[in-house]
Scaffold this motif. Structure first.
Motif, PDB file in Angstrom:
ATOM      1  N   UNK A 123      -2.656  -4.851   6.820  1.00 59.45           N
ATOM      2  CA  UNK A 123      -2.237  -3.954   5.735  1.00 59.45           C
ATOM      3  C   UNK A 123      -2.006  -2.528   6.204  1.00 59.45           C
ATOM      4  N   UNK A 124      -1.239  -2.425   7.260  1.00 61.94           N
ATOM      5  CA  UNK A 124      -0.798  -1.108   7.702  1.00 61.94           C
ATOM      6  C   UNK A 124       0.630  -0.918   7.204  1.00 61.94           C
ATOM      7  N   UNK A 125       0.775  -1.116   5.879  1.00 56.97           N
ATOM      8  CA  UNK A 125       2.113  -0.998   5.299  1.00 56.97           C
ATOM      9  C   UNK A 125       2.728   0.317   5.715  1.00 56.97           C
ATOM     10  N   UNK A 126       3.952   0.233   6.074  1.00 53.51           N
ATOM     11  CA  UNK A 126       4.614   1.463   6.534  1.00 53.51           C
ATOM     12  C   UNK A 126       4.753   1.469   8.038  1.00 53.51           C
ATOM     13  N   UNK A 127       3.939   0.653   8.728  1.00 52.24           N
ATOM     14  CA  UNK A 127       4.081   0.647  10.196  1.00 52.24           C
ATOM     15  C   UNK A 127       5.384  -0.068  10.572  1.00 52.24           C
ATOM     16  N   UNK A 128       5.729  -1.088   9.801  1.00 54.94           N
ATOM     17  CA  UNK A 128       7.021  -1.784   9.919  1.00 54.94           C
ATOM     18  C   UNK A 128       7.321  -2.336  11.318  1.00 54.94           C
ATOM     19  N   UNK A 134       7.052  -3.958   4.072  1.00 54.50           N
ATOM     20  CA  UNK A 134       5.635  -4.014   3.676  1.00 54.50           C
ATOM     21  C   UNK A 134       4.988  -5.266   4.267  1.00 54.50           C
ATOM     22  N   UNK A 135       3.656  -5.279   4.275  1.00 53.33           N
ATOM     23  CA  UNK A 135       2.922  -6.471   4.735  1.00 53.33           C
ATOM     24  C   UNK A 135       3.186  -7.652   3.799  1.00 53.33           C
ATOM     25  N   UNK A 136       3.368  -7.351   2.510  1.00 52.12           N
ATOM     26  CA  UNK A 136       3.606  -8.437   1.548  1.00 52.12           C
ATOM     27  C   UNK A 136       4.946  -9.129   1.831  1.00 52.12           C
ATOM     28  N   UNK A 155      -2.157  -7.048  14.254  1.00 55.84           N
ATOM     29  CA  UNK A 155      -3.177  -8.091  14.054  1.00 55.84           C
ATOM     30  C   UNK A 155      -3.731  -8.605  15.389  1.00 55.84           C
ATOM     31  N   UNK A 156      -3.051  -8.298  16.465  1.00 52.00           N
ATOM     32  CA  UNK A 156      -3.510  -8.751  17.782  1.00 52.00           C
ATOM     33  C   UNK A 156      -4.402  -7.711  18.459  1.00 52.00           C
ATOM     34  N   UNK A 157      -4.614  -6.598  17.787  1.00 53.66           N
ATOM     35  CA  UNK A 157      -5.444  -5.548  18.391  1.00 53.66           C
ATOM     36  C   UNK A 157      -6.907  -5.979  18.424  1.00 53.66           C
ATOM     37  N   UNK A 158      -7.679  -5.524  19.427  1.00 56.56           N
ATOM     38  CA  UNK A 158      -9.103  -5.855  19.476  1.00 56.56           C
ATOM     39  C   UNK A 158      -9.792  -5.431  18.177  1.00 56.56           C
ATOM     40  N   UNK A 160      -9.635  -7.201  15.405  1.00 57.40           N
ATOM     41  CA  UNK A 160      -8.958  -7.814  14.247  1.00 57.40           C
ATOM     42  C   UNK A 160      -9.123  -9.343  14.251  1.00 57.40           C
ATOM     43  N   UNK A 161     -10.056  -9.841  15.073  1.00 58.01           N
ATOM     44  CA  UNK A 161     -10.212 -11.301  15.199  1.00 58.01           C
ATOM     45  C   UNK A 161     -10.546 -11.947  13.855  1.00 58.01           C
ATOM     46  N   UNK A 162     -11.272 -11.212  13.008  1.00 60.39           N
ATOM     47  CA  UNK A 162     -11.667 -11.794  11.716  1.00 60.39           C
ATOM     48  C   UNK A 162     -10.466 -12.053  10.822  1.00 60.39           C
ATOM     49  N   UNK A 163      -9.396 -11.354  11.065  1.00 65.71           N
ATOM     50  CA  UNK A 163      -8.164 -11.589  10.322  1.00 65.71           C
ATOM     51  C   UNK A 163      -7.298 -12.609  11.050  1.00 65.71           C
TER      52      UNK A 163
END
Ligand code: SF4
Length: 176
Positions: A123-128, A134-136, A155-158, A160-163
């Motif tokens: 949910x880093x909407x705007x990062x695109x 949007x993430x949605x 989502x691959x960043x350290x 963020x494994x829970x996601x």
């Protein structure tokens, strides 16, 4: 009894969602044969028969069953973890006991909604970085197979494994 026990192997704090936990548990017996029946009984299940993977939500928790493993994300507490494993064990044993009355389903019966997938995105909407506004919007394309998880770098960043791990389970269950 078909399934004798579900033993929790580890419980870890959820890195992304505060005050939540995730855990992994080992099943004492192989549940492959009962999975198509569980797919029939659990109304919101996403099932991949070839991949032997069944995933579903219970309230906000995400449960993924493999033939001899259970993983749960966003559980409430350690107590919740033990209650959930008891609940899953009973569900599996009840389903097995009643399987003569249940029509097994080998097809995927449910697809998560974009909003459900959205709940697992950074949910880093705007990062695109995925090319979507949007993430949605990304979530909607992910379900359709028009985007892949690799298209969302955050989502691959350290950390963020829970996601990432639950999403990988969902995508696998969807056959992607
Ligand atoms: S790259 Fe990921 S975090 Fe960024 S907007 Fe797309 S889905 Fe959201």
């Amino acid at each position: 009894m078909f399934l004798r026990d579900i033993d929790i192997e580890y419980i870890q704090p959820c890195i992304v969602v505060p005050n939540r936990i995730r855990f992994k548990a080992r099943l004492t017996d192989d549940i492959t044969e009962v999975m198509p029946y569980l797919n029939s009984v659990i109304k919101n299940a996403v099932y991949n028969h070839d991949g032997k993977l069944l995933t579903f939500t219970k309230e906000q928790r995400l449960l993924t069953l493999y033939p001899m493993e259970l993983t749960v994300a966003k559980a409430l507490s350690s107590t919740d973890a033990y209650e959930l494993t008891d609940w899953v064990k009973k569900l599996i044993n009840d389903t097995y006991a009643n399987k003569d009355k249940i029509k097994p389903m080998y097809e995927r019966r449910a697809k998560p909604t974009p909003l459900e997938i959205y709940g697992w995105l950074p949910k880093q909407s705007g990062c695109r970085l995925c090319g979507e506004p949007t993430c949605l919007a990304f979530a909607a394309k992910l379900i359709l197979g028009e985007k892949q998880l690799k298209d969302c770098p955050p989502i691959w960043e350290p950390g963020k494994e829970d996601l990432l791990e639950p999403l990988q389970g969902i995508m696998e269950a969807l056959g992607f």
